[in-house]
Design an enzyme around this catalytic site. Structure first.
Site, PDB file in Angstrom:
ATOM      1  N   ARG A   8      13.539  12.614   6.431  1.00  0.00           N
ATOM      2  CA  ARG A   8      12.481  11.870   7.104  1.00  0.00           C
ATOM      3  C   ARG A   8      12.447  12.178   8.601  1.00  0.00           C
ATOM      4  O   ARG A   8      11.383  12.293   9.191  1.00  0.00           O
ATOM      5  CB  ARG A   8      12.636  10.371   6.849  1.00  0.00           C
ATOM      6  CG  ARG A   8      12.169  10.003   5.438  1.00  0.00           C
ATOM      7  CD  ARG A   8      12.166   8.523   5.226  1.00  0.00           C
ATOM      8  NE  ARG A   8      13.521   8.007   5.192  1.00  0.00           N
ATOM      9  CZ  ARG A   8      13.835   6.737   5.349  1.00  0.00           C
ATOM     10  NH1 ARG A   8      12.907   5.850   5.562  1.00  0.00           N
ATOM     11  NH2 ARG A   8      15.080   6.347   5.269  1.00  0.00           N
ATOM     12  N   ARG A  64       0.610  10.242   9.139  1.00  0.00           N
ATOM     13  CA  ARG A  64       1.916  10.850   9.383  1.00  0.00           C
ATOM     14  C   ARG A  64       1.831  12.359   9.578  1.00  0.00           C
ATOM     15  O   ARG A  64       2.848  12.992   9.791  1.00  0.00           O
ATOM     16  CB  ARG A  64       2.829  10.565   8.204  1.00  0.00           C
ATOM     17  CG  ARG A  64       3.695   9.312   8.417  1.00  0.00           C
ATOM     18  CD  ARG A  64       4.388   9.008   7.109  1.00  0.00           C
ATOM     19  NE  ARG A  64       5.724   8.519   7.224  1.00  0.00           N
ATOM     20  CZ  ARG A  64       6.090   7.269   6.984  1.00  0.00           C
ATOM     21  NH1 ARG A  64       5.185   6.351   6.753  1.00  0.00           N
ATOM     22  NH2 ARG A  64       7.349   6.925   7.006  1.00  0.00           N
ATOM     23  N   LYS A  81       8.283  -0.612  12.952  1.00  0.00           N
ATOM     24  CA  LYS A  81       6.826  -0.621  12.706  1.00  0.00           C
ATOM     25  C   LYS A  81       6.425  -1.850  11.891  1.00  0.00           C
ATOM     26  O   LYS A  81       5.499  -2.558  12.257  1.00  0.00           O
ATOM     27  CB  LYS A  81       6.379   0.628  11.925  1.00  0.00           C
ATOM     28  CG  LYS A  81       6.622   1.941  12.625  1.00  0.00           C
ATOM     29  CD  LYS A  81       5.969   3.084  11.868  1.00  0.00           C
ATOM     30  CE  LYS A  81       6.557   3.340  10.494  1.00  0.00           C
ATOM     31  NZ  LYS A  81       7.888   3.960  10.477  1.00  0.00           N
ATOM     32  N   ARG A 116      17.183   0.253   0.531  1.00  0.00           N
ATOM     33  CA  ARG A 116      16.047   1.031   0.065  1.00  0.00           C
ATOM     34  C   ARG A 116      16.577   2.346  -0.479  1.00  0.00           C
ATOM     35  O   ARG A 116      17.499   2.927   0.088  1.00  0.00           O
ATOM     36  CB  ARG A 116      15.106   1.321   1.243  1.00  0.00           C
ATOM     37  CG  ARG A 116      13.985   0.331   1.350  1.00  0.00           C
ATOM     38  CD  ARG A 116      13.222   0.480   2.619  1.00  0.00           C
ATOM     39  NE  ARG A 116      12.684   1.820   2.850  1.00  0.00           N
ATOM     40  CZ  ARG A 116      11.763   2.076   3.782  1.00  0.00           C
ATOM     41  NH1 ARG A 116      11.277   1.106   4.526  1.00  0.00           N
ATOM     42  NH2 ARG A 116      11.331   3.312   3.973  1.00  0.00           N
TER      43      ARG A 116
HETATM   44  P1  AMP Z   1       7.803   3.771   5.194  1.00  0.00           P
HETATM   45  O1  AMP Z   1       8.026   2.445   4.574  1.00  0.00           O
HETATM   46  O2  AMP Z   1       6.637   3.802   6.137  1.00  0.00           O
HETATM   47  O3  AMP Z   1       9.059   4.337   5.817  1.00  0.00           O
HETATM   48  O4  AMP Z   1       7.410   4.782   3.987  1.00  0.00           O
HETATM   49  C1  AMP Z   1       8.304   5.017   2.915  1.00  0.00           C
HETATM   50  C2  AMP Z   1       7.953   6.301   2.201  1.00  0.00           C
HETATM   51  O5  AMP Z   1       6.617   6.217   1.664  1.00  0.00           O
HETATM   52  C3  AMP Z   1       7.937   7.566   3.068  1.00  0.00           C
HETATM   53  O6  AMP Z   1       9.225   8.114   3.248  1.00  0.00           O
HETATM   54  C4  AMP Z   1       7.021   8.466   2.231  1.00  0.00           C
HETATM   55  O7  AMP Z   1       7.695   8.952   1.072  1.00  0.00           O
HETATM   56  C5  AMP Z   1       5.975   7.484   1.738  1.00  0.00           C
HETATM   57  N1  AMP Z   1       4.875   7.374   2.726  1.00  0.00           N
HETATM   58  C6  AMP Z   1       4.538   6.273   3.455  1.00  0.00           C
HETATM   59  N2  AMP Z   1       3.486   6.518   4.250  1.00  0.00           N
HETATM   60  C7  AMP Z   1       3.151   7.821   4.010  1.00  0.00           C
HETATM   61  C8  AMP Z   1       2.148   8.683   4.544  1.00  0.00           C
HETATM   62  N3  AMP Z   1       1.287   8.267   5.478  1.00  0.00           N
HETATM   63  N4  AMP Z   1       2.102   9.962   4.068  1.00  0.00           N
HETATM   64  C9  AMP Z   1       2.960  10.397   3.119  1.00  0.00           C
HETATM   65  N5  AMP Z   1       3.931   9.645   2.602  1.00  0.00           N
HETATM   66  C10 AMP Z   1       4.039   8.361   3.026  1.00  0.00           C
END
Ligand code: AMP
Length: 212
Positions: free
Chosen positions: A161, A83, A8, A150
């Protein structure tokens, strides 16, 4: 939209750079707050590290504040949001969405990619020990910062996740399919092929890697 490790961030950056779109990543914003020890960072650190979803109200306020800045001429591309159903409804009610790109990746490939993912602790650039290795081990090619995993790229956090994704995020695609243009892209090929496919679907000129 897409499961963790589906590209993404990478694919939105390629589109945003080339088309003068503003790229917005909720995950990056939350990580910035955690890294800079802000009040918001303290609120979300444990949740993000465990691979759980942050509360909807908080995420919606982050998105609203960011979009209220309105710093784009040609539009924005947002990754990692919405999400779940509630976030999707908030988004559909509040903003005009032209389309949804869905990056599709099987769980085994997610696991393989995510466990090989590294991030520069200084400039945030993404690496992958399978597809995009740094020239010097554990060092960023651009700024020389240390490459780290990370905190949420562990087996346990990944399992959380993936579970959340299948349970909460996939049904959101069905909601969008009723109202918006959704197209699904096979995210298994290399990043350039995936980008070309996205552009073809959107009737955009092909991606020229050398121009960027
Ligand atoms: P990502 O970098 O998109 O994988 O996001 C990393 C983490 O941020 C996720 O595992 C969630 O803990 C939090 N996060 C990111 N976007 C959202 C969202 N739309 N709703 C809830 N938590 C989010």
């Amino acid at each position: 939209m897409g499961v963790q490790g589906s590209g993404k961030g990478t694919q939105s950056a390629l589109l945003a750079n080339d088309l003068d779109l503003v790229q917005i990543s909720v995950g990056d914003t939350l990580r910035w707050h955690i890294q800079h020890h802000t009040k918001l960072g303290a609120q979300v650190r444990r949740i993000v590290d465990a691979g759980e979803l942050v509360g909807d109200e908080l995420v919606e306020s982050v998105v609203r504040q960011r979009l209220d800045i309105h710093d784009w001429n040609f539009g924005f591309i947002i990754d990692g949001f919405p999400r779940n159903r509630r976030q999707a409804e908030f988004f559909l009610e509040s903003y005009d969405i032209d389309g949804v790109i869905h990056l599709d990746l099987p769980d085994e490939e997610v696991r393989r990619r995510v466990l090989a993912r590294r991030l520069c602790s200084r400039c945030g650039l993404d690496y992958n020990l399978i597809a995009h290795r740094p020239e010097v081990e554990d060092r960023c090619d651009v700024c020389g910062g240390e490459l780290v995993r990370r905190a949420d790229d562990t087996e346990q956090a990944l399992a959380n996740r993936l579970r959340d994704y299948h349970r909460k995020t996939n049904p959101v695609l069905d909601l969008f399919r009723r109202k918006e243009f959704v197209f699904t892209v096979d995210a298994r090929p290399d990043r350039t092929s995936v980008q070309q496919f996205i552009r073809k679907q959107l009737d955009l000129p092909p991606y020229q890697p050398d121009q960027l």
